[in-house]
Scaffold this motif. Structure first.
Motif, PDB file in Angstrom:
ATOM      1  N   LEU B 195       0.841  -1.206   0.000  1.00 42.26           N
ATOM      2  CA  LEU B 195       0.000   0.000   0.000  1.00 42.26           C
ATOM      3  C   LEU B 195       0.875   1.255   0.000  1.00 42.26           C
ATOM      4  O   LEU B 195       0.577   2.242  -0.697  1.00 42.26           O
ATOM      5  CB  LEU B 195      -0.943  -0.006   1.210  1.00 42.26           C
ATOM      6  N   LEU B 196       1.964   1.212   0.747  1.00 43.19           N
ATOM      7  CA  LEU B 196       2.882   2.359   0.800  1.00 43.19           C
ATOM      8  C   LEU B 196       3.413   2.666  -0.599  1.00 43.19           C
ATOM      9  O   LEU B 196       3.395   3.819  -1.047  1.00 43.19           O
ATOM     10  CB  LEU B 196       4.041   2.027   1.757  1.00 43.19           C
ATOM     11  N   VAL B 202      -5.581   2.294   2.448  1.00 40.18           N
ATOM     12  CA  VAL B 202      -6.149   1.000   2.851  1.00 40.18           C
ATOM     13  C   VAL B 202      -6.276   0.067   1.648  1.00 40.18           C
ATOM     14  O   VAL B 202      -6.224   0.505   0.497  1.00 40.18           O
ATOM     15  CB  VAL B 202      -7.560   1.164   3.486  1.00 40.18           C
ATOM     16  N   GLY B 203      -6.444  -1.213   1.927  1.00 41.42           N
ATOM     17  CA  GLY B 203      -6.659  -2.213   0.889  1.00 41.42           C
ATOM     18  C   GLY B 203      -7.485  -3.354   1.460  1.00 41.42           C
ATOM     19  O   GLY B 203      -7.551  -3.533   2.685  1.00 41.42           O
ATOM     20  N   CYS B 373       1.293   0.811   6.134  1.00 37.95           N
ATOM     21  CA  CYS B 373       2.377   0.750   7.112  1.00 37.95           C
ATOM     22  C   CYS B 373       3.495   1.647   6.585  1.00 37.95           C
ATOM     23  O   CYS B 373       3.871   1.553   5.413  1.00 37.95           O
ATOM     24  CB  CYS B 373       2.827  -0.719   7.163  1.00 37.95           C
ATOM     25  N   GLY B 374       4.012   2.555   7.409  1.00 36.86           N
ATOM     26  CA  GLY B 374       5.075   3.457   6.949  1.00 36.86           C
ATOM     27  C   GLY B 374       6.439   2.795   6.942  1.00 36.86           C
ATOM     28  O   GLY B 374       6.545   1.561   7.029  1.00 36.86           O
ATOM     29  N   ASN B 375       7.487   3.604   6.808  1.00 39.50           N
ATOM     30  CA  ASN B 375       8.861   3.090   6.934  1.00 39.50           C
ATOM     31  C   ASN B 375       9.126   1.837   6.116  1.00 39.50           C
ATOM     32  O   ASN B 375       9.584   0.813   6.659  1.00 39.50           O
ATOM     33  CB  ASN B 375       9.156   2.772   8.406  1.00 39.50           C
ATOM     34  N   MET B 386       2.366   4.143  11.532  1.00 36.97           N
ATOM     35  CA  MET B 386       1.232   4.465  10.662  1.00 36.97           C
ATOM     36  C   MET B 386       0.830   5.895  10.997  1.00 36.97           C
ATOM     37  O   MET B 386       1.218   6.439  12.041  1.00 36.97           O
ATOM     38  CB  MET B 386       0.069   3.490  10.833  1.00 36.97           C
ATOM     39  N   THR B 387       0.083   6.532  10.113  1.00 34.14           N
ATOM     40  CA  THR B 387      -0.260   7.938  10.334  1.00 34.14           C
ATOM     41  C   THR B 387      -1.670   8.056  10.901  1.00 34.14           C
ATOM     42  O   THR B 387      -2.523   7.180  10.704  1.00 34.14           O
ATOM     43  CB  THR B 387      -0.201   8.734   9.024  1.00 34.14           C
ATOM     44  N   ALA B 388      -1.888   9.191  11.594  1.00 35.86           N
ATOM     45  CA  ALA B 388      -3.227   9.486  12.106  1.00 35.86           C
ATOM     46  C   ALA B 388      -4.207   9.609  10.944  1.00 35.86           C
ATOM     47  O   ALA B 388      -5.375   9.195  11.048  1.00 35.86           O
ATOM     48  CB  ALA B 388      -3.182  10.772  12.920  1.00 35.86           C
ATOM     49  N   ALA B 389      -3.745  10.157   9.825  1.00 28.93           N
ATOM     50  CA  ALA B 389      -4.625  10.332   8.659  1.00 28.93           C
ATOM     51  C   ALA B 389      -5.105   8.976   8.143  1.00 28.93           C
ATOM     52  O   ALA B 389      -6.289   8.795   7.803  1.00 28.93           O
ATOM     53  CB  ALA B 389      -3.885  11.089   7.553  1.00 28.93           C
ATOM     54  N   ASP B 390      -4.191   7.980   8.098  1.00 31.53           N
ATOM     55  CA  ASP B 390      -4.590   6.654   7.643  1.00 31.53           C
ATOM     56  C   ASP B 390      -5.505   5.983   8.670  1.00 31.53           C
ATOM     57  O   ASP B 390      -6.436   5.257   8.302  1.00 31.53           O
ATOM     58  CB  ASP B 390      -3.351   5.779   7.388  1.00 31.53           C
TER      59      ASP B 390
END
Lengths: 422, 422
Positions: B195-196, B202-203, B373-375, B386-390
Motif C-alpha cells: 500500500l505504501l 487501505v486495501g 504501514c510506513g517506513n 502508521m499515520t493518524a490520517a490513515d
C-alpha cells in the motif's frame, strides 16, 4: 621397519601430554608444553644431542658437526597444537628429525655441519593469538608487543614465560640471522588430500601460500517474511550467498588459488524475518602474491556489483595478510633427489597452510617435505592420521637429504648475503 | 480529524504497558496484558459496550443490537506483541473498532446485529510458543495440550492463566461455532510495503497466506582452508548458499509465492576451516495451498540435486504448515464498497502474515482490511509506523462497513451451514 613404528609410538606419548584428555590440546607455555618438552629433550639426548629449552620455551637440540666451526642446518617443527588436535601436526617434523640423528649417532656418523632440531613452542597461536612466535624470534621478526597479549584467563605471555621458567626479554638473543645457518628444512604432514589422492607417501613443497583475510558485512533491510513481495526485498543473506558462490567460482577457475568462506552470521536470524545483516569471512591463499592480491581486489569489486544490483550495501575489510614464502630451488632439488632415491615419483605441491618454515627465509634458504595425510587429508582434528609406513619413508628421505647435503662454501654464502643486501 | 489523532494517543497509552520499557513487549498473561486489558475494557465501556476478560484472558466487548435476538458480528485483533514490537500491530484493529462503536453510541445508533470486539490475549505466541490461542478457542480449534506448554521460567500456560485470574478449563465454553456469529472482520496494519508503494491508505485482503516451514541441514566435509584444492571440496556452506539462491529464484519467478531464508548457521564456523555443516530455515507462503505445496516439493528436489552434484548430503524437514484462509467474497465486496465510499481506489492484496482472522472460517465468513504501514512497511520492530490520517480513513471505512452491513437472513445462514456440512 626402521623408524616408522617407533615414531608412531612417540607421537602417542606426546599425545598424552594434553590439557583436556581424551582430546589433544597443548598450548604454548602450558604444563603439558613443559612435559612434552622434557620428553623431547630426553629423546634428543638419547640420540646423541645436547638439548634444552631456550628463553621462549622452544626446545633446541644440537648434533655437533664433524668440525668445530662448521655451519648450521636447522630442522624441526612445532610442539604446540590446536584445540582438539590430531597427533601428527607439528610433532612429526620434530620426531622424524630426532630419528635421523639417532640413526647417525648409532652409526657414529657426523655431518659437515651442526644439525639443530627445534621444537617450536608456539606455532598455532591458540593461547595468545599470535602465531609462530618461536620461529619468528629466530628469524628476527618477533614482535615484542606479543609479550603483553593475554590468554583467556588474563595471563600475559610475559607472565606465562616467567612461570614456565623462560625469559621474556631473552627473545633478542634467539635471532639466528647472520649466525652461520645455511638451511632450514621442515617435514610436516600435508594436512590436505593431494598426496593421498595421488597415492604418494611424500612430496616436495614449492612454496608456502600467502594469505589474505577479508571480513565482509552486507547490510540490507529487514522485513516480514510473509508480507514483502520478492521484488521489493533487500535481503542481506541472499546477497551474501551470491558473494559466497562468487568466491567459490573465482577461486575454482584459477590455478594456485583457494578461497574459503568459513563463517557466516545472519541478523536478526528469525525464521519469519528477511535478513537485515549478513557477515562472513573470506580466506584467500596462493603461493603467488600477485594472484592472491588480484583475487582479493576482483572479489571486492564483484561484491560491490552484487550489492549494487540488489540494493544492499557491502563493506569488505582486509584484516590479515601474509606474503607467500618460496622454497629454495637448490634445497628443493636436493630433497627431490632424496625422494627419487626412495623410488618415489616426484610430486611438487604448494603448502596452503602456514608453517614455521615460512618465516625462515630472512635467515637462510628454506625447504619443506610433505608427508601423506590419511582420512581425506583431515587435519586439526582427532581424525588426522598418518601411517607408520609413510613415517618410515619420510624419515628415510630426510636422512638421505641430511647425509647428502653439502653446505655451500663460505665464499658462496657471503656472496648470497651480499646479494641479499643489494 | 474525527478518529485518527485519538487513536494514535490510545496506541501510545497501550505502548506504555510493556515488560521492558522503553521497548514494547507485552506477552500473553503478563501483568502488562492485564493493564492493557483493563485499559481496553474502560475504553469499551465508555463507548457504550459491556466488556470483560473471558476465561483465557481475551477481552470481549459487546455493543448490543437494535433487537434482542439479533445475530453477532465480530471484530478486533490481538493485544499481545512480539518482543521489541511496534505500536500498531494488533492494537490498531481493536482501537479502530472501539472508535466506531463510540461514534455509533454518541449518535444513539444501534445496528441490526450485536457487535463484539475482541482483544485476543495471545496471537503472536511469544510466551508459550503456540500462536493464536485466543482466536483458536473461539473457532473451536484450541489444542488443550497448549495449557501444558511452559514459558522460559518454566511457568505453564495453565498456571499463568490461574495467576491471571482466568480459567484454564474454560476454553471449551469459548467456542463460537453455531453461535449465531455471521461475520468476522479485522482491521490490521499491512506489515508490508504494498500500500505504501502504491500510495494507498487501505486495501482489502483477498486471503491469508498459508505457510510451510522447512529446516534444511547440509552435511559436507570439513577441511583446512589452505590445503584442500577447490575441486576436492565438499563445502556445506557453499552448497547451502546455492540452495538459498534457489529459494529466491523459485519464489521470485512465480506469482503469489514468497520464500525466505531467515536463519543460517555454519559449523565449525572458523575462518580457516571449510564448513562441514550448514543449517538454514525456509519459510514459504502463498494464498494458494497447491502453489505452496508444489513450491516446497520442487525446492526439496532442487536441494537434493544441488547436494548430489556437490557431494554433500541434505535433509529437509517440514516442521510447520498451515493452510491459507480465503476471505469471503461477499464480505470483501462490502468492504470494497466502504473503501470506494471514501473515494479510494480499490486495491486487493493477499496477507502474507498470519492473523486471528485466518482461524475464523469454521465460525463464519471472514474478511480483513489492511492499513498502510510506513517506513518501507517495517513491522515487528520499533520502526513500525502508521499515520493518524490513515487511522482516520481506515476507521471511516470500518464504520461505513458496520453501518451498511446487512446480516444474512436466518434461512440463508442455515443454507450456508448445511453447505458447510456437505
Amino acid at each position: 621397519m626402521h623408524f616408522g613404528a617407533e615414531l608412531m609410538r612417540q607421537a602417542d606419548v606426546l599425545a598424552s601430554f594434553t590439557e583436556d584428555p581424551p582430546r589433544i590440546t597443548r598450548r604454548y607455555l602450558s604444563p603439558q608444553h613443559r612435559q612434552a618438552g622434557n620428553y623431547l629433550i630426553a629423546l634428543m639426548r638419547e640420540a646423541g644431542m645436547s638439548a634444552g629449552f631456550d628463553a621462549l620455551g622452544n626446545v633446541v637440540g644440537r648434533y655437533a658437526s664433524d668440525g668445530s666451526q662448521g655451519p648450521v642446518v636447522m630442522t624441526g617443527s612445532h610442539q604446540d597444537s590446536v584445540r582438539n588436535a590430531g597427533k601428527y601436526d607439528g610433532v612429526f617434523g620434530i620426531l622424524t628429525a630426532v630419528a635421523c640423528v639417532r640413526d647417525l649417532h648409532q652409526r657414529g656418523k657426523r655431518l659437515p655441519y651442526a644439525l639443530e632440531i627445534v621444537a617450536f613452542g608456539d606455532e598455532e597461536g591458540v593461547r595468545f593469538g599470535a602465531t609462530m612466535t618461536g620461529s619468528r624470534a629466530m628469524a628476527g621478526t618477533f614482535d615484542a608487543a606479543c609479550l603483553d597479549l593475554a590468554d583467556d584467563d588474563g595471563v600475559t605471555m610475559r607472565e606465562a614465560l616467567r612461570t614456565f621458567g623462560g625469559d621474556p626479554d631473552g627473545w633478542r638473543d634467539l635471532d639466528r640471522r647472520g649466525g652461520n645457518v645455511v638451511a632450514y628444512v621442515e617435514s610436516h604432514i600435508e594436512q590436505g588430500p593431494v598426496l593421498l589422492n595421488e597415492n604418494l607417501p611424500v612430496g616436495v613443497v614449492t612454496g608456502i601460500a600467502g594469505t589474505t583475510r577479508l571480513r565482509v558485512a552486507v547490510h540490507g533491510q529487514a522485513g516480514h517474511a510473509g508480507t514483502v513481495p520478492m521484488g521489493s526485498r533487500r535481503d542481506a543473506l541472499a546477497a551474501a550467498c551470491e558473494m559466497v558462490l562468487a568466491v567459490e567460482h573465482h577461486c575454482g577457475t584459477r590455478p594456485d588459488l583457494v578461497g574459503t568462506v568459513g563463517r557466516m552470521s545472519v541478523l536478526p536470524g528469525a525464521i519469519n524475518v528477511i535478513p537485515q545483516d549478513a557477515e562472513f569471512t573470506v580466506d584467500l591463499r596462493s603461493t603467488t602474491d600477485t594472484a592472491r592480491r588480484a583475487a582479493a581486489q576482483a572479489l571486492v569489486a564483484r561484491f560491490a556489483d552484487i550489492a549494487k544490483r540488489r540494493g544492499v550495501s557491502v563493506a569488505a575489510t582486509e584484516f590479515f595478510a601474509a606474503n607467500a614464502a618460496r622454497c629454495d630451488p637448490a634445497l628443493k632439488e636436493a630433497l627431490a633427489a632424496s625422494v627419487a632415491e626412495q623410488g618415489i615419483p616426484l610430486r611438487e605441491l604448494p603448502s596452503g597452510a602456514g608453517h614455521d618454515a615460512m618465516v625462515f627465509p630472512p635467515v637462510c634458504p628454506t625447504a619443506m617435505l610433505f608427508v601423506r595425510c590419511g582420512n581425506s587429508g583431515i587435519s586439526h582434528h582427532p581424525d588426522e592420521t598418518m601411517t607408520a609406513a609413510d613415517a618410515e619413508v619420510a624419515t628415510s628421505v630426510l636422512l638421505h637429504f641430511l647425509e647428502h647435503y653439502a653446505p655451500p662454501r663460505p665464499d658462496a654464502r657471503e656472496a648470497r648475503e651480499l646479494d641479499g643486501l643489494a
